[in-house]
Design a protein around this motif. Structure first.
Motif, mmCIF file in Angstrom:
data_model
loop_
_atom_site.group_PDB
_atom_site.id
_atom_site.type_symbol
_atom_site.label_atom_id
_atom_site.label_comp_id
_atom_site.label_asym_id
_atom_site.label_seq_id
_atom_site.Cartn_x
_atom_site.Cartn_y
_atom_site.Cartn_z
ATOM 1 N N LEU A 106 3.571 7.054 7.849
ATOM 2 C CA LEU A 106 3.347 5.790 8.560
ATOM 3 C C LEU A 106 2.249 4.978 7.904
ATOM 4 O O LEU A 106 1.153 5.490 7.660
ATOM 5 C CB LEU A 106 2.879 6.058 10.001
ATOM 6 C CG LEU A 106 3.709 6.968 10.904
ATOM 7 C CD1 LEU A 106 2.993 7.141 12.251
ATOM 8 C CD2 LEU A 106 5.090 6.348 11.145
ATOM 9 N N THR A 107 2.531 3.718 7.594
ATOM 10 C CA THR A 107 1.479 2.723 7.310
ATOM 11 C C THR A 107 1.848 1.494 8.134
ATOM 12 O O THR A 107 2.425 0.540 7.622
ATOM 13 C CB THR A 107 1.386 2.334 5.817
ATOM 14 O OG1 THR A 107 2.679 1.898 5.381
ATOM 15 C CG2 THR A 107 0.906 3.467 4.941
ATOM 16 N N ILE A 108 1.532 1.545 9.412
ATOM 17 C CA ILE A 108 1.997 0.484 10.309
ATOM 18 C C ILE A 108 0.854 -0.439 10.723
ATOM 19 O O ILE A 108 1.051 -1.302 11.570
ATOM 20 C CB ILE A 108 2.708 1.089 11.545
ATOM 21 C CG1 ILE A 108 1.796 2.044 12.321
ATOM 22 C CG2 ILE A 108 3.981 1.826 11.117
ATOM 23 C CD1 ILE A 108 2.422 2.633 13.594
ATOM 24 N N THR A 109 -0.311 -0.267 10.131
ATOM 25 C CA THR A 109 -1.593 -0.961 10.385
ATOM 26 C C THR A 109 -2.315 -0.324 11.576
ATOM 27 O O THR A 109 -1.684 0.194 12.498
ATOM 28 C CB THR A 109 -1.508 -2.497 10.627
ATOM 29 O OG1 THR A 109 -1.073 -2.734 11.961
ATOM 30 C CG2 THR A 109 -0.628 -3.209 9.608
ATOM 31 N N PHE A 150 0.823 -1.212 0.000
ATOM 32 C CA PHE A 150 0.000 0.000 0.000
ATOM 33 C C PHE A 150 0.857 1.262 0.000
ATOM 34 O O PHE A 150 0.561 2.227 -0.725
ATOM 35 C CB PHE A 150 -0.975 0.015 1.186
ATOM 36 C CG PHE A 150 -1.823 1.251 1.179
ATOM 37 C CD1 PHE A 150 -2.808 1.426 0.201
ATOM 38 C CD2 PHE A 150 -1.611 2.275 2.090
ATOM 39 C CE1 PHE A 150 -3.563 2.593 0.147
ATOM 40 C CE2 PHE A 150 -2.365 3.444 2.040
ATOM 41 C CZ PHE A 150 -3.342 3.599 1.069
ATOM 42 N N HIS A 151 1.917 1.272 0.771
ATOM 43 C CA HIS A 151 2.796 2.456 0.755
ATOM 44 C C HIS A 151 3.299 2.712 -0.660
ATOM 45 O O HIS A 151 3.371 3.849 -1.126
ATOM 46 C CB HIS A 151 3.988 2.252 1.699
ATOM 47 C CG HIS A 151 5.065 3.274 1.488
ATOM 48 N ND1 HIS A 151 4.858 4.624 1.693
ATOM 49 C CD2 HIS A 151 6.354 3.162 1.050
ATOM 50 C CE1 HIS A 151 5.966 5.297 1.401
ATOM 51 N NE2 HIS A 151 6.881 4.429 1.002
ATOM 52 N N ARG A 152 3.609 1.630 -1.352
ATOM 53 C CA ARG A 152 4.202 1.803 -2.689
ATOM 54 C C ARG A 152 3.166 2.256 -3.714
ATOM 55 O O ARG A 152 3.467 3.083 -4.579
ATOM 56 C CB ARG A 152 4.896 0.500 -3.103
ATOM 57 C CG ARG A 152 6.059 0.218 -2.161
ATOM 58 C CD ARG A 152 7.002 -0.831 -2.672
ATOM 59 N NE ARG A 152 6.506 -2.171 -2.543
ATOM 60 C CZ ARG A 152 6.636 -3.107 -3.482
ATOM 61 N NH1 ARG A 152 7.224 -2.825 -4.635
ATOM 62 N NH2 ARG A 152 6.204 -4.319 -3.277
ATOM 63 N N VAL A 200 4.786 14.284 11.051
ATOM 64 C CA VAL A 200 4.478 12.847 11.018
ATOM 65 C C VAL A 200 3.110 12.714 10.355
ATOM 66 O O VAL A 200 2.137 13.328 10.800
ATOM 67 C CB VAL A 200 4.458 12.244 12.442
ATOM 68 C CG1 VAL A 200 3.879 10.828 12.422
ATOM 69 C CG2 VAL A 200 5.859 12.235 13.045
ATOM 70 N N VAL A 201 3.056 11.952 9.280
ATOM 71 C CA VAL A 201 1.827 11.851 8.487
ATOM 72 C C VAL A 201 1.296 10.426 8.615
ATOM 73 O O VAL A 201 1.877 9.478 8.069
ATOM 74 C CB VAL A 201 2.117 12.176 7.004
ATOM 75 C CG1 VAL A 201 0.822 12.138 6.195
ATOM 76 C CG2 VAL A 201 2.790 13.527 6.877
ATOM 77 N N CYS A 202 0.197 10.274 9.343
ATOM 78 C CA CYS A 202 -0.372 8.946 9.555
ATOM 79 C C CYS A 202 -1.206 8.556 8.331
ATOM 80 O O CYS A 202 -2.115 9.287 7.934
ATOM 81 C CB CYS A 202 -1.236 8.955 10.809
ATOM 82 S SG CYS A 202 -1.974 7.357 11.128
ATOM 83 N N CYS A 203 -0.902 7.416 7.736
ATOM 84 C CA CYS A 203 -1.641 6.959 6.547
ATOM 85 C C CYS A 203 -2.334 5.629 6.836
ATOM 86 O O CYS A 203 -2.456 4.776 5.954
ATOM 87 C CB CYS A 203 -0.700 6.831 5.362
ATOM 88 S SG CYS A 203 0.129 8.373 4.937
#
Ligand code: CS2
Length: 479
Positions: A127-130, A42-44, A187-190
């Protein structure tokens, strides 16, 4: 910088194709100014693609760190960060080589993370850390009793050894930035959480404060937590996808990403050290993000979770298959009606959210049968996801004196699934298993309490959910 091959015809793959590299596909290697945690598909397909498409892409390189396993970093590092994005439409595929990731790193390399976060050039951390990784308790704050949070706090306090959770690693890296005097950043939470900037703030400051109150104060004063609503359906890459890229593009890419053509990014917050011109790729910056967040979390993600549980109970594997089942479709439409009744747009103008068009577009996106989006992938971490997807709609319905039937149906499907699934993945899996040992309303109340304790105290909701259990049958599911 990018290669586009519209609707490329599959050719016979050559025996020895050259590997994808920056020599094969000349691409500017931008300096690292963005650090990302959670290097996955998803990040990519999303943030890396938006950065790649920005007019100032040559100034903004991403250093992306994996979470638990190094595999994705190793595969990407072999290709100097390059990968192919396959945009999969009903009518065919198009291929773009994305070059914004300039460093792909195993998340366990915490010293490298700290070094990059401490560098003055670094302006943004995405961030895409779930959803589950923010370790939120049902009260919306960091659960300091979670075993991995306790373990990371002990490691931070002892000053020996590296934290293992993304939050612990981030807190350590921010401490390094503070020590280096490198100044503010964003910090951008995604991750798909409502108010995700505030959630990220509470989790990071909560963990930092439990270690070092001075650091928590510094983070509050220097770090901007940006809220975002992110959207792009990105199923797991399969071996067939790897072969298709090879056949169409004439090089070997061991790490392609497949996504739908649609992409959306709404952001709200400050970038004290600057940011790429993501608006060039269609990102939208707004003052009030909540209406957009709710629209996406309730309509898209809510329908996804409903389909994930109901669909698997009915024996389906993918989103498109589940949506083609009239019982599942009807449940989704009913849930959308309920959600829609509680959506208000910016400045109270629901019309601006264009819900009918959004719903119609979702039906088309979900029905894209060329995207094999597996229900088992969506079903994971339900206790956390339902808090964002079902609970707010159910609460809003109850506040209006209505039953919240369709939101309750989503929770009942999760409950049935939790008892039937052979590989149930959830941060509260042990608690769910224990609750499933109970019977009757006790069982429903205990399971509901894991999602929302207040709702578990509402006898009418417990009764309704108990009645709704079994709606989709209970065949064996094997995710
Ligand atoms: C999905 C999301 O796995 C899930 O929980 O609902 O990943 C969804 O595909 C994305 O949010 C789409 O933007």
């Amino acid at each position: 910088m990018s290669t586009e091959l519209q609707n490329a015809q599959a050719a016979e793959p050559a025996v020895e194709l050259p590997p994808l590299s920056r020599r094969l596909r000349p691409a500017t290697k931008a300096p690292v100014r963005i650090v990302h945690l959670g290097l996955g598909a998803f990040h990519r397909s999303h943030q890396a693609w938006y950065t790649h498409q920005s007019a100032d892409a040559a100034d903004w390189g991403i250093a992306a760190f994996t979470g638990r396993r190094p595999d994705a970093a190793l595969a990407l590092a072999d290709q100097e960060g390059l990968f192919t994005l396959v945009e999969r439409a009903d009518g065919g595929d198009s291929f773009t080589v994305v070059s914004s990731i300039v460093e792909a790193v195993d998340g366990a390399e915490v010293q490298r993370l700290a070094e990059l976060v401490a560098a003055p050039a670094t302006a943004v951390i995405t961030l895409t850390i779930t959803e589950a990784a923010y370790r939120l308790g049902a009260d919306g704050h960091l659960d300091r009793t979670a075993s991995d949070v306790v373990a990371d706090l002990a490691l931070l306090a002892s000053g020996s050894g590296n934290p293992t959770t993304p939050l612990g690693r981030l807190v350590l890296a921010l401490a390094a930035r503070r020590a280096a005097g490198a100044g503010p950043l964003a910090v951008v939470c995604c991750d798909n959480l409502s108010n995700n900037g505030t959630v990220a703030h509470n989790a990071v400051v909560g963990l930092a404060g439990a270690w070092d109150a001075g650091l928590a104060g510094w983070i509050d004063a220097n770090i901007s937590f940006v809220s975002t609503s992110v959207d792009r359906i990105t199923p797991r890459t399969t071996d067939n996808d790897v072969a298709a890229v090879q056949a169409a593009c004439g090089y070997r890419d061991n790490s392609p990403v497949v996504a739908e053509p649609f992409a959306n990014w709404v952001l709200s917050g400050e970038f004290p050290a600057g940011r790429p011109r993501w608006e060039d790729a269609g990102a939208v910056f707004v003052a009030d993000i909540e209406p957009y967040e709710n629209r996406k979390l309730w309509l898209l993600n809510g329908a996804h979770s409903l389909l994930a549980y109901a669909g698997q109970l009915r024996g389906h594997t993918t989103v498109a298959q589940a949506l083609a089942d009239p019982l599942c479709l009807q449940a989704v439409e009913k849930f959308w009606d309920e959600a829609e009744a509680n959506l208000s747009g910016p400045d109270g103008n629901a019309g601006e959210l264009r819900i009918p068009a959004y719903r119609a577009a979702l039906l088309a996106r979900f029905s894209n049968a060329r995207i094999a989006h597996h229900l088992a992938q969506i079903a994971m971490d339900g206790s956390t996801k339902l808090r964002m997807r079902a609970v707010p709609v159910l609460q809003a319905e109850r506040a209006e004196g209505r039953s919240g039937w369709a939101a309750a149906l989503m929770i009942s499907a999760w409950i049935d699934y939790s008892a039937a699934a052979t590989a149930f993945q959830d941060p509260l899996a042990a608690e769910v298993a224990a609750a499933n040992q109970l019977g009757g309303p006790e069982r429903i109340r205990a399971l509901l309490a894991l999602v929302d304790p207040a709702l578990a105290g509402d006898a009418a909701v417990v009764d309704l959910i108990e009645d709704l259990c079994g709606t989709f049958g209970e065949p064996a599911v094997s995710p």
